[in-house]
Design an enzyme around this catalytic site. Structure first.
Site, PDB file in Angstrom:
ATOM      1  N   SER A  12     -10.304  -0.028  -5.407  1.00  0.00           N
ATOM      2  CA  SER A  12     -10.258   1.515  -5.289  1.00  0.00           C
ATOM      3  C   SER A  12     -10.454   2.160  -4.240  1.00  0.00           C
ATOM      4  O   SER A  12     -10.527   3.198  -4.185  1.00  0.00           O
ATOM      5  CB  SER A  12     -11.670   1.930  -6.022  1.00  0.00           C
ATOM      6  OG  SER A  12     -12.873   1.328  -4.688  1.00  0.00           O
ATOM      7  N   GLY A  13      -9.013   1.428  -3.033  1.00  0.00           N
ATOM      8  CA  GLY A  13      -9.257   2.004  -2.413  1.00  0.00           C
ATOM      9  C   GLY A  13      -7.582   3.662  -3.381  1.00  0.00           C
ATOM     10  O   GLY A  13      -7.216   3.952  -4.368  1.00  0.00           O
ATOM     11  N   ASN A  14      -6.550   3.615  -2.550  1.00  0.00           N
ATOM     12  CA  ASN A  14      -5.828   4.625  -2.005  1.00  0.00           C
ATOM     13  C   ASN A  14      -5.134   4.546  -3.678  1.00  0.00           C
ATOM     14  O   ASN A  14      -5.026   5.591  -4.537  1.00  0.00           O
ATOM     15  CB  ASN A  14      -5.107   4.867  -0.988  1.00  0.00           C
ATOM     16  CG  ASN A  14      -4.540   6.078  -1.466  1.00  0.00           C
ATOM     17  OD1 ASN A  14      -2.981   6.135  -0.723  1.00  0.00           O
ATOM     18  ND2 ASN A  14      -4.573   7.255  -1.405  1.00  0.00           N
ATOM     19  N   GLY A  16      -5.766   2.075  -5.900  1.00  0.00           N
ATOM     20  CA  GLY A  16      -5.956   2.058  -6.706  1.00  0.00           C
ATOM     21  C   GLY A  16      -7.164   3.031  -7.617  1.00  0.00           C
ATOM     22  O   GLY A  16      -6.463   2.856  -9.502  1.00  0.00           O
ATOM     23  N   ALA A 154       0.880   6.616  -3.529  1.00  0.00           N
ATOM     24  CA  ALA A 154      -0.171   6.712  -4.563  1.00  0.00           C
ATOM     25  C   ALA A 154      -0.821   7.837  -4.160  1.00  0.00           C
ATOM     26  O   ALA A 154      -0.597   8.202  -5.355  1.00  0.00           O
ATOM     27  CB  ALA A 154      -1.570   5.761  -3.714  1.00  0.00           C
ATOM     28  N   LYS A 205       9.254  -4.893   0.912  1.00  0.00           N
ATOM     29  CA  LYS A 205       9.895  -4.548   1.397  1.00  0.00           C
ATOM     30  C   LYS A 205       9.074  -3.490   2.141  1.00  0.00           C
ATOM     31  O   LYS A 205       9.314  -2.717   2.963  1.00  0.00           O
ATOM     32  CB  LYS A 205      10.077  -3.158  -0.144  1.00  0.00           C
ATOM     33  CG  LYS A 205       8.339  -3.072  -0.725  1.00  0.00           C
ATOM     34  CD  LYS A 205       7.362  -2.563  -0.626  1.00  0.00           C
ATOM     35  CE  LYS A 205       6.628  -1.879  -0.426  1.00  0.00           C
ATOM     36  NZ  LYS A 205       5.859  -0.804  -0.295  1.00  0.00           N
ATOM     37  N   ARG A 270       3.165   3.911   4.625  1.00  0.00           N
ATOM     38  CA  ARG A 270       1.749   3.659   5.635  1.00  0.00           C
ATOM     39  C   ARG A 270       3.027   2.809   6.736  1.00  0.00           C
ATOM     40  O   ARG A 270       2.075   3.285   7.827  1.00  0.00           O
ATOM     41  CB  ARG A 270       0.484   3.423   5.492  1.00  0.00           C
ATOM     42  CG  ARG A 270       0.851   2.120   4.255  1.00  0.00           C
ATOM     43  CD  ARG A 270      -1.479   1.605   4.610  1.00  0.00           C
ATOM     44  NE  ARG A 270      -1.568   1.994   3.180  1.00  0.00           N
ATOM     45  CZ  ARG A 270      -2.189   2.094   1.885  1.00  0.00           C
ATOM     46  NH1 ARG A 270      -2.610   0.427   2.583  1.00  0.00           N
ATOM     47  NH2 ARG A 270      -2.472   1.904   0.505  1.00  0.00           N
ATOM     48  N   ASN A 271       3.133   1.534   6.212  1.00  0.00           N
ATOM     49  CA  ASN A 271       3.766   0.188   7.161  1.00  0.00           C
ATOM     50  C   ASN A 271       4.659   1.128   8.090  1.00  0.00           C
ATOM     51  O   ASN A 271       4.554   1.343   9.795  1.00  0.00           O
ATOM     52  CB  ASN A 271       4.694  -0.522   6.523  1.00  0.00           C
ATOM     53  CG  ASN A 271       3.411  -0.920   5.574  1.00  0.00           C
ATOM     54  OD1 ASN A 271       3.019  -2.563   6.352  1.00  0.00           O
ATOM     55  ND2 ASN A 271       3.432  -0.674   4.771  1.00  0.00           N
TER      56      ASN A 271
END
Length: 350
Positions: A12-14, A16, A154, A205, A270-271
């Site tokens: 249930s993260g970003n 999810g 997301a 990636k 984000r990476n």
């Protein structure tokens, strides 16, 4: 499997929550699927309230996907076994380091003919070297597992902005069930049978994106960043050809999971963002992850470490200078300025 098919989103993260938002809306109009969608939420306190309570009352994950309402038929459940019990379709979207323990917990809770799809971007190491996350789920759960990877930031998916994605499935019929569950007018899906390549793209990636972030931190310019993207894609193709068990179609790299995902991750993910800050602030990756990601996990550096160990086992480190440089900068204190020198002697130019 008899309709209506019960769906559980595990995570249930970003990402999810963005996917749960799509599924929750789609199942309301497709009789094949049960109308209630369970979403397993790792319980934590947010402003002195349980996160599951906030999601179920306000229909928003205020910590990981703030500003986007979830459909009311998406139900947050803190107990993992309760969430998955009896589910026909399992959507896995958790950080890859947790997948083994998670599968061990739920293996006896789902029907034998359940189907899974992994949205998890990462790889693992096994005795023979490379181990795909879908392989771990398949072996532990004894179910068929498809994968979904693509150029899908997301928040943009949650905002219903147009994008594409790729489902890789060795059983295309099963892949099409998930396509029906997930596709919308703005989330367009292609199903291909080259599932291993699709999954590898999603993991590798993130290493390339870390390299792109280093370029941004060094103010190297767009030409250099484009070179990192191209050379990174070439290393991804070479890695897939060496380590995939089945045949690899170069055409898969032209799907959303390939070149499109590399581009979007190297400009918006984000990476890239953390890698740029790593150069500009001099702080460690761990510090920046805590400060900038609000509890989310970074996959690029960890994947670079796993890839490095696999390449070292096979004495192939020299064939992958970009992957190797990212690993050495993240974990061996190699000066980030030496990234360019690694590219200047890339095998592609020899």
């Amino acid at each position: 499997m008899a309709a209506p098919l019960k769906v559980c989103v595990i995570g249930s993260g970003n990402w999810g929550c963005a996917v749960a938002k799509i599924i929750g809306k789609n199942v309301q109009t497709i009789p094949k699927f049960a109308r209630t969608v369970n979403m397993w939420v790792f319980e934590e306190m947010v402003n002195n309230r349980k996160l599951t309570e906030i999601i179920n009352q306000e229909h928003e994950n205020v910590k990981y996907l703030p500003g986007y309402k979830l459909p009311e038929n998406v139900v947050a459940i803190p107990d993992l076994k309760d969430a998955v019990r009896g589910a026909d379709l399992l959507v896995f979207v958790v950080p890859h380091q947790f997948i083994r323990k998670l599968c061990d917990e739920i293996v006896d809770q789902v029907p034998q003919n359940a189907l899974g799809i992994s949205l998890i971007k990462g790889i693992d190491e096994g005795p023979e070297g490379l181990k795909l996350i879908s392989d771990i789920i398949r072996e532990k759960m004894k179910i068929d597992v498809s994968v979904l990877m693509g150029a899908n930031i997301a928040n943009e998916v949650a905002a219903d902005k147009f994008c594409e994605t790729t489902i890789g499935s060795k059983n295309v019929q099963n892949g099409n069930i998930f396509k029906e569950l997930l596709q919308t007018s703005n989330f367009r899906i292609t199903v291909v049978d080259d599932a291993e390549t699709v999954e590898l793209c999603g993991a590798l990636k993130n290493i390339v994106a870390v390299g792109a972030g280093f370029c941004d931190g060094l103010l190297s310019g767009d030409n250099t960043k484009a070179a990192v993207i191209r050379l990174g894609l070439m290393e991804m193709i070479e890695f897939a050809k060496i380590f995939c068990k089945g045949s690899v179609s170069v055409a898969t790299f032209l799907e959303s999971c390939g070149v499109a995902d590399v581009i979007t991750t190297c400009y918006g993910g984000r990476n890239r963002k953390i890698a740029e800050a790593f150069v500009k602030t001099g702080k460690t990756i761990e510090q920046l992850e805590q400060e900038m990601l609000n509890g989310q996990k970074l996959q690029g550096p960890q994947t670079s470490a796993e890839v490095h160990h696999i390449l070292k086992q096979r004495s192939m480190v020299d064939k992958f200078p970009l992957f190797t440089a990212v690993y050495q900068i993240c974990y061996e204190s190699k000066p980030v300025g030496e990234l360019i020198a690694c590219l200047q002697s890339h095998p592609e130019h020899m």
